[in-house]
Design an enzyme around this catalytic site. Structure first.
Site, short mmCIF file in Angstrom:
data_model
loop_
_atom_site.label_atom_id
_atom_site.label_comp_id
_atom_site.label_asym_id
_atom_site.label_seq_id
_atom_site.Cartn_x
_atom_site.Cartn_y
_atom_site.Cartn_z
N HIS A 1 -20.42 -7.42 -12.39
CA HIS A 1 -20.37 -8.66 -13.16
C HIS A 1 -20.23 -8.44 -14.66
CE1 HIS A 1 -21.09 -12.09 -10.38
NE2 HIS A 1 -21.38 -11.10 -9.56
N ASN B 1 -7.71 -40.21 -22.86
CA ASN B 1 -7.34 -40.77 -24.16
C ASN B 1 -5.86 -40.62 -24.46
OD1 ASN B 1 -7.27 -38.07 -24.46
ND2 ASN B 1 -8.74 -37.95 -26.14
#
Lengths: 752, 164
Positions: free
Chosen positions: A241, A706
Site C-alpha cells: 500500500h 452548474n
C-alpha cells in the site's frame, strides 16, 4: 429412623441424579450454542476477506485494462490521443530540480493562528513525542512541516540499503509491528503499552501504514519522525500500500486531499517518491527476515539487495512515459514485445497469466494449479511470431472495444513489426527489468499457503502463494531462522504457519469492523524467541460479550454482502431464471445457493448464510423476484429505481472513483465533461455495458449542475451514493425499466 | 436456523445434505485439502443442527477418525457418517421448555434464578463439566451483574432469540 434415613438417602440420590442430568443438559445445549457462534464468526470472516480480495483483484484488472489500452489503442483523433496520453502518464520521479521545487516548503507560511505542532530540523526526540501527543489530541500538522519532514525523510531513506540490518546486540529488544492502515489509535496504543521508540527500544514497522483508516497521514508523520530521530533503531519496510496507484483506490489520496486542500498535490507528489525509497526488508541478527508480503520460489535476496528499488514506482506496473507524440506512436507499436516488462493482459486469449474468465477465481482458498511464478510472465516464444499473434488478437480486441465504445472505425494501419531497440537509454535507466519488478512484487504481495509449492496469487492479482517447502528452501539458502511478514488480517492479530517458520503479524485491530479482530506486535530478544502481545484498541469492545461482538461484526459483513448481491441483481435474476424453467417465479433454496455462487464467485458458504440473507421463504422455495426487490429497497431509498446503469455504477463504485482520480491527474477535483464521457465509454466497453452515446451525454449533462462544463468528482460520486440518496419524485425514467441489455434504453438517474 | 422440514430419504434430499455438510466442513478446511482439525469437528457437527453430549461427540469422532488418529478428519469419512446422523435426526436440539425444566431442577425452591456460585458449581462439577474458559464465557452473558445471579427464564429467551 433407619428407613427415614434410607428414604432420605434415596431421595438425595435421586435428586443428585436429576441435578446431574439437568446440568448435563444445560451444558450440552450451551456447547451447541457456542459452536454455532463460532461458525457464524468464521462465516463472517470469510465474507469480509472474500470481498476485500475481490476488490483487490478488481484493482489489478482495471489497471491492466487501462494500461493495455494506453499501449495499444490507436486513437482516431488527437483529442482521444491526448486523453489517453494523460491517463497514467505522470511526472516520473522528478529529477532533482523538480524535486526541489516540489518540496519547496520554505515558501509556505505558517499562519500565526496555527495551533498545531511545530517542527524544526534537525528533529529531536521531543518533537517526535510531541507529534504523537498532538495527533492524539486530533491536531493537524501544517503542510509546511509535512513537506519539510518528507523532504528530510527522503534524504534519509536514500542512504538506506534495500535490506536493512538490525542487531539485538545494540537494542536489546526489537518490536515488530504489522499493518496499521491508517488506524492511529492502534499506533498510539502500541507506543503506550510497549513504550516509545528509543535507542534501547528498536522498532520495525512492516509496511501498509496507509489506506483504509482515516489517519494515514498522521501515522506517516509519526513513523518518519521517529525514523529521523532514531535512524539506527527505527526501521520501516515498504508494503504494497505504499504505492500511489493503490492509494488512489484505498483512500489515502482522498485523505491527503481532504486534509490538505491547498498543498495536498505537492504532498502526494513527494510521497510518491518517498514510498519508492522505502527499504524492502529488514534482517535481524542475520537470522530473522522481516518483509511485508512473503516470498516465492524465485526470491533472490542478493538480487533484491542490489536492485535500484527506487525504479519500482508502483507494483501495479504503471508504465510511465512522457514524450513527444511521435515517439509515443512508435513506442506503442514497438512496445508490444520489445519492452521487457509489458505484462500480457489477462483477457487476451494468449494470456497464460490468469484464467480467461475474468471472475473465475473462486474462493481465496481455491488455489489454482498453475505456474510457479507470479503474474505475469513473459513468453519465451519466437518474439516476432508472438508479436504477430499478439498484434492480431490485439486488433480484434481493439475492434470490439472500439465498436462497443462507439468510436468510429479507422483504417487499419500497417503493423510495424520490428524489434526496435527498446527504449532510449535514458528511458531504460528509469525502468526496472522484468526480473527486478517480479522480485519486488513477490515480496510485497505474496501469501503463505498450507500446501507445498508455489502458485500465482490469483486472489490478489499479484505475487504468489508460497508453501512450506518454499519457506524452508529460502531459510536454508540464506541460513535464516524464520520469517516475519504481515499483509493478511488475522483474527488474533498474528498467526504462525509453516511449522512456526513464518509468523504473520497484523497490527490494525478491528480492521473489518469494530470487534472483528485483535491487533498484535511481536518482540524479539537476543534469543530471537518471538513474544507476541495482543490488543484491541477500542474500549467499547471490551464491554461486549462475545455474542454481541460477533453479532455486530456479522451485521456489518452481511450488509456488505447484501450490497454486493444487489450490485449483481441483473445477473442474479438471469441465473435464477435458468433454474426456473417452468417460470413459476420460484426456485429451491438449494438452487438459490448454487446460482448466487455462480454469479458472485466469492466461495462463501451460502447455505449457511442463507437464513440471514433470505428472510422470506416458505417451505423450501424462494420467490426470487421479490427477494431481489427487497434487496433493492434496502439499498435505495427511492422506489422503482432499477436500472442497469445504476446497478453497474454501484457495482463498480470503487473502480469508478479510482478511474476518476487517475483522470484527475492534477488532483484538482474536477474533470471535464468530455473526459467524463470518454471515460465512461471506455469503461462501459470494458464492463460490458451497452449504453448509447445519448445516454452518456445525458448523464454527463445532468451531473454538471452548474453547467460550467466541469464535473466535481465528489459531487458525481455523491450523486450516485444511492444508499443515502433520496430522489425527488417523478424523476424516474420515461421509458420502460429494463435490465435487459439488448434494449439500450437506460433510465435517467435521479440527479437533480 | 430452525429447520422444520420433513425429509424424505430421496436422492435429492441426500444430495442436498451432502452439500450442506461439505459447506460446513469447508469453513474449517484451512488447507483446502478436505481435512479438518479433529478439534473443530464438534463445532461443525453442532452447527449442522445436532446437539450431542460430549460423550456422544467422542463416539462420533471415533467413528470418523483414521485407524491411526492423525489429528485430522477427512471429508470422505465424515460425509457418510454425518449424512446418516442427519437422516436419522440424531442428537436433536433441546426444546426451550425442556431447557427451562433443567434449570428448574437446579432451582428446587423456585426462586426463578440461580446465584453465580450455584451456576459455577453445577456447571463445573456436575454433568460434563465446563472448562474454565467455557464457564467464564457463559457467565459474561448470563450473569446479571447487579444481583450476581442468572435469571434463567430471561436468559433462555435471550439466547433462543439470538439463535435465530
Amino acid at each position: 429412623m433407619g428407613s427415614g434415613t434410607s428414604n432420605q438417602h434415596h431421595f438425595a440420590f435421586q435428586n443428585a441424579e436429576r441435578a446431574l442430568k439437568a446440568a448435563a443438559l444445560i451444558q450440552r445445549w450451551y456447547r451447541r450454542y457456542v459452536a454455532r457462534l463460532e461458525m457464524r464468526r468464521r462465516c463472517t470472516w470469510s465474507i469480509f476477506q472474500s470481498i476485500e480480495y475481490a476488490g483487490q483483484q478488481d484493482q489489478v484488472k482495471l489497471h491492466d485494462f487501462f494500461s493495455y489500452l494506453v499501449d495499444h489503442f490507436t486513437p482516431s483523433s488527437h483529442n482521444e490521443r491526448d486523453f489517453l496520453n494523460r491517463m497514467f502518464t505522470e511526472e516520473r520521479f522528478p529529477k532533482d530540480l523538480e524535486m526541489e521545487k516540489c518540496s519547496d516548503y520554505n515558501s509556505i507560511e505558517v499562519p500565526d493562528n496555527y495551533t498545531g505542532p511545530h517542527l524544526s530540523f534537525p528533529l529531536l526526540p521531543d518533537h517526535a513525542t510531541a507529534l504523537v501527543e498532538a495527533f492524539r489530541l486530533k491536531q493537524q500538522l501544517h503542510a509546511r512541516y509535512v513537506l519539510n519532514l518528507l523532504h528530510e525523510t527522503r534524504k534519509h531513506l536514500i542512504q538506506l540499503p534495500n535490506i536493512n540490518r538490525l542487531s539485538t546486540c545494540y537494542s536489546e529488544e526489537i518490536t515488530v509491528c504489522g499493518d496499521l492502515h491508517g488506524q492511529l489509535d492502534d499506533l498510539i496504543f502500541i507506543f503506550y503499552k510497549n513504550g516509545l521508540p528509543s535507542p534501547e527500544r528498536a522498532y520495525v514497522f512492516n509496511g501498509d501504514f496507509v489506506d483504509r483508516g482515516k489517519d494515514s497521514v498522521e501515522i506517516l508523520m509519526i513513523l518518519f519522525a521517529f525514523m529521523l530521530v532514531y535512524p539506527k533503531e527505527f526501521h520501516l519496510n515498504r508494503g504494497n500500500h505504499e504505492d500511489h496507484m493503490v492509494n488512489l483506490r484505498y483512500g489515502f489520496t482522498k485523505e491527503v486531499m481532504y486534509k490538505y486542500k491547498i498543498h495536498g498535490k505537492k504532498i502526494l507528489k513527494t510521497l510518491q517518491d518517498v514510498f519508492c525509497w522505502l527499504p524492502l526488508a529488514t534482517l535481524v541478527d542475520e537470522k530473522v527476515l522481516i518483509l511485508h508480503g512473503g516470498v516465492s520460489d524465485m526470491t533472490d535476496l542478493e538480487l533484491l539487495a542490489k536492485l535500484d528499488r527506487h525504479k519500482i514506482v508502483s507494483t501495479l506496473r504503471c508504465k510511465t512515459r512522457k514524450q513527444s507524440e511521435k515517439l509515443a506512436e512508435g513506442k506503442r507499436k514497438a512496445s508490444q514485445m520489445s519492452s521487457p516488462g509489458r505484462p500480457t493482459p489477462w483477457f487476451l486469449p494468449m494470456s497464460r497469466s490468469l484464467p480467461s474468465s475474468p471472475l473465475h477465481v473462486g474462493s481465496h482458498k481455491a488455489h489454482k494449479t498453475g505456474r510457479s511464478s507470479s503474474i505475469p510472465c513473459s513468453a519465451s516464444l519466437d518474439r516476432k511470431e508472438l508479436s504477430q499473434q499478439v498484434r492480431r488478437s490485439v486488433d480484434l480486441e481493439l475492434e470490439r472495444c472500439r465498436q462497443q465504445a462507439g468510436f468510429p472505425l479507422i483504417r487499419e494501419k500497417e503493423p510495424v513489426l520490428f524489434m526496435a531497440e527498446a527504449d532510449s537509454d535514458a528511458e531504460q535507466l528509469l525502468q526496472p527489468t522484468q526480473e527486478e519488478w517480479k522480485q519486488v512484487v513477490d515480496i510485497l504481495w505474496s501469501d503463505p499457503m498450507a500446501q507445498e509449492g508455489c502458485k500465482a496469487n490469483t486472489v490478489r492479482g499479484g505475487g504468489c502463494y508460497f508453501g512450506p517447502n518454499v519457506t524452508e528452501q529460502l531459510l536454508q539458502k540464506y541460513n535464516l531462522q524464520f520469517l516475519i511478514r504481515s499483509h493478511e488480517c488475522k483474527p488474533e492479530g498474528y498467526e504462525f504457519c509453516h511449522n512456526r517458520k513464518v509468523l504473520t503479524i497484523f497490527s490494525a485491530s478491528n480492521y473489518y469492523e469494530v470487534g472483528s479482530n485483535r491487533g498484535a506486535y511481536v518482540k524479539l530478544g537476543p534469543a530471537l524467541t518471538p513474544h507476541i502481545v495482543q490488543y484491541q484498541a477500542n474500549k467499547a469492545t471490551h464491554m461486549l460479550t462475545t455474542r454481541q461482538r460477533i453479532s455486530r461484526v456479522e451485521e456489518s459483513a452481511l450488509r456488505a454482502l447484501r450490497e454486493k448481491l444487489f450490485a449483481h441483481s441483473s445477473d442474479l435474476l438471469g441465473e435464477f431464471k435458468k433454474h426456473d424453467a417452468d417460470k413459476t417465479g420460484l426456485i429451491t433454496l438449494s438452487d438459490w445457493a448454487t446460482a448466487v455462487e455462480s454469479v458472485l464467485h466469492l466461495g462463501l458458504p451460502w447455505r449457511m448464510l442463507r437464513p440471514q440473507l433470505v428472510s422470506s421463504s416458505t417451505e423450501n422455495v424462494l420467490e426470487y423476484t421479490s427477494w431481489l426487490e427487497d434487496l433493492a429497497k434496502e439499498q435505495l431509498s427511492h422506489e422503482n429505481i432499477q436500472s442497469s446503469v445504476l446497478e453497474t455504477l454501484y457495482r463498480n463504485r470503487s473502480n469508478l472513483e479510482t478511474v476518476f482520480r487517475i483522470l484527475d491527474s492534477d488532483h484538482s477535483g474536477f474533470i471535464s465533461l468530455d473526459e467524463f464521457r470518454q471515460t465512461w465509454k471506455l469503461f462501459s466497453s470494458h464492463m460490458n455495458i451497452d449504453i448509447t452515446d445519448d445516454c452518456i451525454c445525458d448523464l454527463a449533462r445532468s451531473i454538471d449542475f452548474n453547467k460550467d462544463g466541469r464535473i466535481d468528482i465528489n459531487e458525481f460520486l455523491e450523486a450516485f451514493r444511492l444508499v443515502e440518496q433520496s430522489c425527488p419524485e417523478g424523476n424516474t425514467s420515461d421509458g420502460p425499466q429494463t435490465t435487459n441489455t439488448d434494449d439500450s434504453s437506460c433510465s435517467r438517474p435521479g440527479a437533480h | 436456523m430452525a429447520e422444520d422440514r420433513e425429509w424424505e430419504s430421496t436422492e435429492t434430499a441426500v444430495a442436498e445434505l451432502h452439500k450442506k455438510i461439505k459447506e460446513a466442513f469447508e469453513v474449517f478446511d484451512h488447507e483446502s485439502n478436505n481435512t479438518v482439525d479433529v478439534r473443530e469437528i464438534g463445532t461443525i457437527i453442532r452447527s449442522l443442527g445436532c446437539c450431542p453430549s460430549e460423550g456422544e461427540l467422542h463416539d462420533l469422532i471415533a467413528e470418523v477418525e483414521e485407524e491411526e488418529p492423525t489429528g485430522y478428519i477427512r471429508l470422505e469419512k465424515f460425509l457418510p457418517v454425518m449424512t446418516e446422523v442427519l437422516l436419522e435426526r440424531r442428537y436433536r436440539p433441546i426444546p426451550e421448555d425442556v431447557l427451562l425444566r433443567a434449570f428448574e431442577v437446579l432451582d428446587p425452591t423456585k426462586r426463578g434464578f440461580l446465584t453465580k456460585e450455584e451456576l459455577i458449581k453445577y456447571m463445573t462439577e456436575e454433568g460434563e463439566p465446563f472448562s474454565q474458559e467455557e464457564m467464564e464465557e457463559m457467565l459474561s452473558a448470563a450473569i446479571d451483574s447487579e444481583s450476581n445471579s442468572i435469571h434463567y427464564k430471561d436468559y433462555i429467551t435471550m439466547m433462543v432469540v439470538d439463535d435465530n
